[in-house]
Design a protein around this motif. Structure first.
Motif, PDB file in Angstrom:
ATOM      1  N   LEU A   1      48.659 -23.820  64.579  1.00 50.61           N
ATOM      2  CA  LEU A   1      49.637 -24.562  63.787  1.00 50.61           C
ATOM      3  C   LEU A   1      50.163 -25.782  64.536  1.00 50.61           C
ATOM      4  O   LEU A   1      50.423 -26.827  63.932  1.00 50.61           O
ATOM      5  CB  LEU A   1      50.794 -23.651  63.381  1.00 50.61           C
ATOM      6  N   THR A   2      50.300 -25.656  65.848  1.00 42.87           N
ATOM      7  CA  THR A   2      50.727 -26.808  66.649  1.00 42.87           C
ATOM      8  C   THR A   2      49.664 -27.895  66.623  1.00 42.87           C
ATOM      9  O   THR A   2      49.970 -29.090  66.506  1.00 42.87           O
ATOM     10  CB  THR A   2      51.026 -26.377  68.089  1.00 42.87           C
ATOM     11  N   ASN A   3      48.398 -27.493  66.687  1.00 41.23           N
ATOM     12  CA  ASN A   3      47.295 -28.439  66.583  1.00 41.23           C
ATOM     13  C   ASN A   3      47.322 -29.157  65.241  1.00 41.23           C
ATOM     14  O   ASN A   3      47.120 -30.386  65.170  1.00 41.23           O
ATOM     15  CB  ASN A   3      45.964 -27.702  66.762  1.00 41.23           C
ATOM     16  N   ILE A   4      47.587 -28.419  64.179  1.00 40.61           N
ATOM     17  CA  ILE A   4      47.679 -29.018  62.846  1.00 40.61           C
ATOM     18  C   ILE A   4      48.846 -29.992  62.772  1.00 40.61           C
ATOM     19  O   ILE A   4      48.706 -31.126  62.292  1.00 40.61           O
ATOM     20  CB  ILE A   4      47.805 -27.929  61.768  1.00 40.61           C
ATOM     21  N   ALA A   5      50.007 -29.555  63.254  1.00 39.90           N
ATOM     22  CA  ALA A   5      51.198 -30.413  63.207  1.00 39.90           C
ATOM     23  C   ALA A   5      50.979 -31.702  63.981  1.00 39.90           C
ATOM     24  O   ALA A   5      51.380 -32.782  63.539  1.00 39.90           O
ATOM     25  CB  ALA A   5      52.400 -29.657  63.754  1.00 39.90           C
ATOM     26  N   ASN A   6      50.330 -31.605  65.117  1.00 41.63           N
ATOM     27  CA  ASN A   6      50.068 -32.790  65.939  1.00 41.63           C
ATOM     28  C   ASN A   6      49.137 -33.785  65.239  1.00 41.63           C
ATOM     29  O   ASN A   6      49.183 -34.986  65.509  1.00 41.63           O
ATOM     30  CB  ASN A   6      49.474 -32.395  67.286  1.00 41.63           C
ATOM     31  N   GLY A   7      48.282 -33.262  64.352  1.00 42.10           N
ATOM     32  CA  GLY A   7      47.316 -34.122  63.677  1.00 42.10           C
ATOM     33  C   GLY A   7      47.761 -34.631  62.322  1.00 42.10           C
ATOM     34  O   GLY A   7      47.049 -35.409  61.677  1.00 42.10           O
ATOM     35  N   ILE A   8      48.940 -34.180  61.873  1.00 36.26           N
ATOM     36  CA  ILE A   8      49.457 -34.628  60.579  1.00 36.26           C
ATOM     37  C   ILE A   8      50.369 -35.835  60.782  1.00 36.26           C
ATOM     38  O   ILE A   8      51.235 -35.834  61.657  1.00 36.26           O
ATOM     39  CB  ILE A   8      50.224 -33.493  59.869  1.00 36.26           C
ATOM     40  N   ASN A   9      50.176 -36.848  59.972  1.00 41.19           N
ATOM     41  CA  ASN A   9      51.013 -38.032  60.043  1.00 41.19           C
ATOM     42  C   ASN A   9      52.433 -37.723  59.559  1.00 41.19           C
ATOM     43  O   ASN A   9      52.655 -36.774  58.805  1.00 41.19           O
ATOM     44  CB  ASN A   9      50.417 -39.151  59.184  1.00 41.19           C
ATOM     45  N   LYS A  10      53.386 -38.544  59.982  1.00 35.27           N
ATOM     46  CA  LYS A  10      54.763 -38.371  59.543  1.00 35.27           C
ATOM     47  C   LYS A  10      54.832 -38.427  58.021  1.00 35.27           C
ATOM     48  O   LYS A  10      54.246 -39.304  57.391  1.00 35.27           O
ATOM     49  CB  LYS A  10      55.646 -39.467  60.136  1.00 35.27           C
ATOM     50  N   GLY A  11      55.513 -37.460  57.439  1.00 34.04           N
ATOM     51  CA  GLY A  11      55.600 -37.365  55.988  1.00 34.04           C
ATOM     52  C   GLY A  11      54.487 -36.553  55.364  1.00 34.04           C
ATOM     53  O   GLY A  11      54.501 -36.300  54.155  1.00 34.04           O
ATOM     54  N   GLY A  12      53.511 -36.109  56.184  1.00 31.34           N
ATOM     55  CA  GLY A  12      52.414 -35.293  55.683  1.00 31.34           C
ATOM     56  C   GLY A  12      52.837 -33.853  55.465  1.00 31.34           C
ATOM     57  O   GLY A  12      53.899 -33.416  55.924  1.00 31.34           O
ATOM     58  N   ILE A  13      51.977 -33.086  54.799  1.00 32.00           N
ATOM     59  CA  ILE A  13      52.345 -31.724  54.393  1.00 32.00           C
ATOM     60  C   ILE A  13      51.278 -30.713  54.766  1.00 32.00           C
ATOM     61  O   ILE A  13      50.075 -30.995  54.729  1.00 32.00           O
ATOM     62  CB  ILE A  13      52.601 -31.667  52.865  1.00 32.00           C
ATOM     63  N   LEU A  14      51.733 -29.518  55.125  1.00 34.14           N
ATOM     64  CA  LEU A  14      50.884 -28.346  55.316  1.00 34.14           C
ATOM     65  C   LEU A  14      51.298 -27.312  54.289  1.00 34.14           C
ATOM     66  O   LEU A  14      52.493 -27.037  54.111  1.00 34.14           O
ATOM     67  CB  LEU A  14      51.060 -27.772  56.724  1.00 34.14           C
ATOM     68  N   ILE A  15      50.326 -26.750  53.585  1.00 33.01           N
ATOM     69  CA  ILE A  15      50.574 -25.636  52.662  1.00 33.01           C
ATOM     70  C   ILE A  15      49.929 -24.393  53.246  1.00 33.01           C
ATOM     71  O   ILE A  15      48.735 -24.394  53.551  1.00 33.01           O
ATOM     72  CB  ILE A  15      50.007 -25.912  51.257  1.00 33.01           C
ATOM     73  N   ILE A  16      50.723 -23.353  53.413  1.00 31.37           N
ATOM     74  CA  ILE A  16      50.210 -22.065  53.902  1.00 31.37           C
ATOM     75  C   ILE A  16      50.504 -20.993  52.862  1.00 31.37           C
ATOM     76  O   ILE A  16      51.668 -20.776  52.501  1.00 31.37           O
ATOM     77  CB  ILE A  16      50.853 -21.657  55.237  1.00 31.37           C
ATOM     78  N   SER A  17      49.477 -20.327  52.386  1.00 30.40           N
ATOM     79  CA  SER A  17      49.638 -19.185  51.491  1.00 30.40           C
ATOM     80  C   SER A  17      49.165 -17.939  52.231  1.00 30.40           C
ATOM     81  O   SER A  17      48.111 -17.954  52.871  1.00 30.40           O
ATOM     82  CB  SER A  17      48.817 -19.384  50.217  1.00 30.40           C
ATOM     83  N   GLU A  18      49.944 -16.857  52.130  1.00 28.04           N
ATOM     84  CA  GLU A  18      49.678 -15.660  52.923  1.00 28.04           C
ATOM     85  C   GLU A  18      50.143 -14.393  52.209  1.00 28.04           C
ATOM     86  O   GLU A  18      51.056 -14.440  51.373  1.00 28.04           O
ATOM     87  CB  GLU A  18      50.451 -15.734  54.254  1.00 28.04           C
TER      88      GLU A  18
END
Length: 249
Positions: A154-171
């Motif tokens: 998740l840290t790797n994902i956050a580091n690669g997302i631009n400011k204002g970008g979004i992650l959707i996690i379904s679990e």
């Protein structure tokens, strides 16, 4: 995963007969053949989640960025995003570590034309470098990743997302309150029975998943996402013990 999957009709009968030894669940060729039926009959709110991922792509995908579907299975989230994206000069990267899923996903993507190009990759999502991303989807994927690797991912994902970008996690989730947790499990099993699964199928599928699916609580998910560097985190959907979060950078 999977909005095009509902066009297919192969019925999930994998656990309909008694098995001397129930093997650990795997996304193999047998599962691929029935996956659309399996996911819609097993995951409450699945269609709503896929449709909303498409709508969120309209809001969040920016010009000249990458979009990732991590654990794409048959490509339903990828197709929903491609349908919803209005931004130009974007690309979707769909990733799965199952060769059977990747092969079938590629067929699905090629069958539904769209302006946004899609690249389907066979790889472990932990090995994918996320960069210049405006949107990332983990749709019922994180629960199959070793718990020790989830924060780093998740840290790797956050580091690669631009400011204002979004992650959707379904679990699928567990609850710290054992009474609530049991009621949610019971409601989910009732949902599966109402969709035609027998007691035998419910029991054997649960056994098959015991060693490969490790669920977290809502609080654990939020803490992990916050620690990863997301500034705004919230559940947006829940039905029984299935939930979807949005995390905005």
């Amino acid at each position: 995963m999977r909005n095009s999957d509902t066009n297919l009709t192969n019925t999930d009968l994998i656990y309909s007969n008694p098995q001397t030894q129930v093997k650990d669940f795997a996304f193999d060729a047998q599962v691929v053949e029935v996956f659309p039926d399996m996911i819609t009959r097993s995951v409450p709110g699945y269609t709503t989640i896929i449709e909303t991922i498409g709508r969120l792509s309209q809001r969040f995908v920016q010009k000249n960025t990458l979009i990732y579907d991590l654990g794409c299975s048959l490509g339903a989230a990828t197709l929903a995003m491609r349908k919803g994206i209005n931004a130009k000069q974007c690309k979707i990267i769909a990733v799965d570590n199952s060769s059977a899923m990747v092969e079938r996903c590629t067929m699905h993507i090629n069958a539904f034309k769209g302006e946004t190009p899609v690249e389907v990759i066979e790889a472990n999502i932990q090995d994918v470098q996320i960069k210049n991303a405006s949107m990332v989807v983990l749709n019922f994927t994180l629960q199959f990743i070793d718990k020790a690797e989830r924060q780093t991912l998740l840290t790797n994902i956050a580091n690669g997302i631009n400011k204002g970008g979004i992650l959707i996690i379904s679990e699928k989730i567990s609850h710290d309150d054992s009474i609530i947790d049991q009621h949610l499990v019971d409601l989910h099993h009732d949902f599966k029975r109402a969709n035609g699964y027998s007691e035998l199928e419910v029991a054997q599928k649960r056994t098959a998943l015991e060693n490969v699916m490790r669920t977290d609580s809502v609080e654990q998910h939020i803490e992990r996402l916050t620690n990863a560097g997301f500034n705004h985190v919230s559940p947006w959907f829940q039905c029984f013990n299935f939930i979807s979060f949005i995390a905005i950078k």
